[in-house]
Write a protein that holds these residues in place. Sequence first.
Motif, PDB file in Angstrom:
ATOM      1  N   LYS A  95     -22.622 -37.680   7.935  1.00 34.59           N
ATOM      2  CA  LYS A  95     -24.045 -37.764   8.272  1.00 34.59           C
ATOM      3  C   LYS A  95     -24.871 -37.096   7.160  1.00 34.59           C
ATOM      4  O   LYS A  95     -25.846 -37.662   6.666  1.00 34.59           O
ATOM      5  CB  LYS A  95     -24.306 -37.076   9.623  1.00 34.59           C
ATOM      6  N   ARG A 187     -38.913 -29.720  14.207  1.00 32.68           N
ATOM      7  CA  ARG A 187     -37.474 -29.879  14.430  1.00 32.68           C
ATOM      8  C   ARG A 187     -37.191 -30.601  15.750  1.00 32.68           C
ATOM      9  O   ARG A 187     -36.301 -31.436  15.828  1.00 32.68           O
ATOM     10  CB  ARG A 187     -36.782 -28.503  14.409  1.00 32.68           C
ATOM     11  N   ASN A 222     -34.441 -35.509  25.234  1.00 31.80           N
ATOM     12  CA  ASN A 222     -35.201 -35.116  24.037  1.00 31.80           C
ATOM     13  C   ASN A 222     -35.326 -36.281  23.054  1.00 31.80           C
ATOM     14  O   ASN A 222     -36.439 -36.708  22.716  1.00 31.80           O
ATOM     15  CB  ASN A 222     -34.502 -33.901  23.387  1.00 31.80           C
ATOM     16  N   ALA A 223     -34.205 -36.807  22.604  1.00 31.12           N
ATOM     17  CA  ALA A 223     -34.246 -37.856  21.583  1.00 31.12           C
ATOM     18  C   ALA A 223     -34.860 -39.150  22.131  1.00 31.12           C
ATOM     19  O   ALA A 223     -35.743 -39.744  21.500  1.00 31.12           O
ATOM     20  CB  ALA A 223     -32.834 -38.112  21.053  1.00 31.12           C
ATOM     21  N   LYS A 263     -40.745 -38.011  35.083  1.00 22.77           N
ATOM     22  CA  LYS A 263     -39.385 -37.418  35.023  1.00 22.77           C
ATOM     23  C   LYS A 263     -39.469 -35.894  35.152  1.00 22.77           C
ATOM     24  O   LYS A 263     -38.628 -35.267  35.810  1.00 22.77           O
ATOM     25  CB  LYS A 263     -38.689 -37.818  33.718  1.00 22.77           C
ATOM     26  N   ALA A 316     -29.536 -43.279  18.362  1.00 23.81           N
ATOM     27  CA  ALA A 316     -30.024 -41.894  18.341  1.00 23.81           C
ATOM     28  C   ALA A 316     -28.925 -40.946  18.804  1.00 23.81           C
ATOM     29  O   ALA A 316     -28.857 -39.801  18.362  1.00 23.81           O
ATOM     30  CB  ALA A 316     -31.251 -41.753  19.234  1.00 23.81           C
TER      31      ALA A 316
HETATM   32  P1  NAD Z   1     -30.752 -34.591  26.381  1.00 27.44           P
HETATM   33  O1  NAD Z   1     -29.804 -33.838  27.223  1.00 27.44           O
HETATM   34  O2  NAD Z   1     -32.134 -34.066  26.164  1.00 27.44           O
HETATM   35  O3  NAD Z   1     -30.916 -36.094  26.936  1.00 27.44           O
HETATM   36  C1  NAD Z   1     -29.852 -36.883  27.360  1.00 27.44           C
HETATM   37  C2  NAD Z   1     -30.401 -37.916  28.332  1.00 27.44           C
HETATM   38  O4  NAD Z   1     -29.380 -38.841  28.632  1.00 27.44           O
HETATM   39  C3  NAD Z   1     -30.875 -37.352  29.669  1.00 27.44           C
HETATM   40  O5  NAD Z   1     -32.095 -37.938  30.018  1.00 27.44           O
HETATM   41  C4  NAD Z   1     -29.783 -37.789  30.643  1.00 27.44           C
HETATM   42  O6  NAD Z   1     -30.290 -37.968  31.965  1.00 27.44           O
HETATM   43  C5  NAD Z   1     -29.397 -39.106  30.018  1.00 27.44           C
HETATM   44  N1  NAD Z   1     -28.095 -39.615  30.455  1.00 27.44           N
HETATM   45  C6  NAD Z   1     -26.934 -38.955  30.658  1.00 27.44           C
HETATM   46  N2  NAD Z   1     -25.984 -39.794  31.080  1.00 27.44           N
HETATM   47  C7  NAD Z   1     -26.552 -41.008  31.141  1.00 27.44           C
HETATM   48  C8  NAD Z   1     -26.077 -42.300  31.497  1.00 27.44           C
HETATM   49  N3  NAD Z   1     -24.823 -42.475  31.883  1.00 27.44           N
HETATM   50  N4  NAD Z   1     -26.941 -43.337  31.446  1.00 27.44           N
HETATM   51  C9  NAD Z   1     -28.217 -43.167  31.043  1.00 27.44           C
HETATM   52  N5  NAD Z   1     -28.707 -41.981  30.693  1.00 27.44           N
HETATM   53  C10 NAD Z   1     -27.892 -40.918  30.741  1.00 27.44           C
HETATM   54  O7  NAD Z   1     -29.991 -34.768  24.972  1.00 27.44           O
HETATM   55  P2  NAD Z   1     -30.594 -35.157  23.542  1.00 27.44           P
HETATM   56  O8  NAD Z   1     -30.789 -33.916  22.749  1.00 27.44           O
HETATM   57  O9  NAD Z   1     -31.719 -36.122  23.710  1.00 27.44           O
HETATM   58  O10 NAD Z   1     -29.335 -35.908  22.903  1.00 27.44           O
HETATM   59  C11 NAD Z   1     -29.009 -37.240  23.267  1.00 27.44           C
HETATM   60  C12 NAD Z   1     -28.013 -37.782  22.286  1.00 27.44           C
HETATM   61  O11 NAD Z   1     -28.563 -37.679  20.967  1.00 27.44           O
HETATM   62  C13 NAD Z   1     -26.677 -37.030  22.240  1.00 27.44           C
HETATM   63  O12 NAD Z   1     -25.661 -37.951  21.937  1.00 27.44           O
HETATM   64  C14 NAD Z   1     -26.855 -36.085  21.069  1.00 27.44           C
HETATM   65  O13 NAD Z   1     -25.611 -35.709  20.508  1.00 27.44           O
HETATM   66  C15 NAD Z   1     -27.668 -36.973  20.139  1.00 27.44           C
HETATM   67  N6  NAD Z   1     -28.362 -36.223  19.124  1.00 27.44           N
HETATM   68  C16 NAD Z   1     -29.378 -35.379  19.464  1.00 27.44           C
HETATM   69  C17 NAD Z   1     -29.995 -34.658  18.474  1.00 27.44           C
HETATM   70  C18 NAD Z   1     -31.147 -33.755  18.795  1.00 27.44           C
HETATM   71  O14 NAD Z   1     -31.711 -33.194  17.843  1.00 27.44           O
HETATM   72  N7  NAD Z   1     -31.559 -33.612  20.048  1.00 27.44           N
HETATM   73  C19 NAD Z   1     -29.583 -34.785  17.128  1.00 27.44           C
HETATM   74  C20 NAD Z   1     -28.564 -35.689  16.808  1.00 27.44           C
HETATM   75  C21 NAD Z   1     -27.956 -36.412  17.829  1.00 27.44           C
END
Ligand code: NAD
Length: 417
Positions: A95, A187, A222-223, A263, A316
């Motif tokens: 990455k 960030r 978040n993402a 939400k 994402a």
């Molecule tokens: P988060 O916990 O804020 O959000 C995850 C979301 O996914 C939640 O809304 C949850 O309800 C939903 N979810 C869980 N299981 C589900 C399912 N079976 N069907 C539909 N929705 C479902 O996490 P995030 O920080 O947004 O991260 C999400 C993804 O992005 C992860 O794979 C993480 O590794 C990746 N990611 C995040 C970042 C970051 O900076 N936040 C950076 C790189 C990669």
Amino acid sequence: MSEQTMNPFLICQGQVKEACHQLGLEPAAYELLKQPKRFLEVSFPVKMDDGTVKVFTGWRSQHNDAVGPYKGGLRFHPGTYADEVRALSMWMTFKCATLGLPYGGGKGAVKCNPKELSQGELERLSRAFTERIAPLIGDDIDIPAPDVYTNAQIMAWITDEYSKLQGRNRFGVVTGKPIILGGSLGRNEATARGCVTVVLEACKKLGVDAAKATASIQGFGNAGSIAAILLAEKGVKIICAEDSRGCVYNAAGMDPKAILAHKTKHSTVADFPGAKNLPAGSSLTVECDILIPAALENSITSANAGGVKARIIGEAANGPTTPEADEVLFSKGIFVIPDILASAGGVTVSYFEWVQNLMGYYWSEQEVNEKLGPMMVKSFTAVYDMHKAKGVSMRAAAFMVAVKRVADAMRVRGWLG
Ligand code: NAD
């Protein structure tokens, strides 16, 4: 081993092997890249609130540092295991290399359930783990960051503990810190912003008019939620949003800020006013131009990939598509922007945070965003050009771009013979 539980270390090794083969690299390149350069397992005691002592296990995997210090998150999760940490550290190497960041790849984890720990227990655990890995981390050695179930507060404890051990402040030892402790503006939105930037580039290449396009978001955290808001700002209609407890659909489009407010109030997107509730998993298969998987690993599998109707997928999430599903999507001509590119906005702004810490000079949010955009576009173009030149998928192309950069560095350092 089933597709959903396939060892991520083996998946990653397969991706790297294929890239090394396509690039015609010396055998030593794959031999060095197929495993971490250094892998540390630690155990440590934590005094619990009831006076008992629990012993926890943790890991720090340092995959490759040919182009710069190891960089990668730290996860606290009951289901984590050594091979997962190894794989995640490998993906971080690629990455960072896809983005051309001066970092190698690392990852860490502690096997624990933070939901069962008090704040005091969590702090003692974070500090004890930091003490164990302290000899191997540092702002010019290995720089952890938040990942699953770790956050800015935990990064603050790690910074404090490491600084105590060093006898001076070392704010550059981790990223994802609170702003007051040297965290970077922008960030929080960076992963989504980076993802949306490359999705819009893909729209231009494929002749999709973003202002008339529709999008479906799987994972409204978040993402996902921020990606939906940024897409809507460009005129994209958000027609479907799903979280772990519900999936809502409205062909006329929905306001993502209103979905987020719903939400926040109800802990789920389900029953969003004016929308239809759909069965779990529907966000992946609704008719749309853009699909953003932003939930968990292995969401798109061979069982549902055939039903995906999007033209563009912007990953994402980390590892949302299994290798079997990837083949199905490729054969259907769906344009997949792989995670090591589409989710790299977060580590890119982590890099900016580290640069600001080392300089002791801090940028406005606008400056951060103005630096992120061109880096995402440049990386997208490098991967797209490789995809066109070699006739391979965008994922294979991203691995080729990344593996080539790391191999070039290893070669000039004399590691390949
Ligand atoms: P988060 O916990 O804020 O959000 C995850 C979301 O996914 C939640 O809304 C949850 O309800 C939903 N979810 C869980 N299981 C589900 C399912 N079976 N069907 C539909 N929705 C479902 O996490 P995030 O920080 O947004 O991260 C999400 C993804 O992005 C992860 O794979 C993480 O590794 C990746 N990611 C995040 C970042 C970051 O900076 N936040 C950076 C790189 C990669």
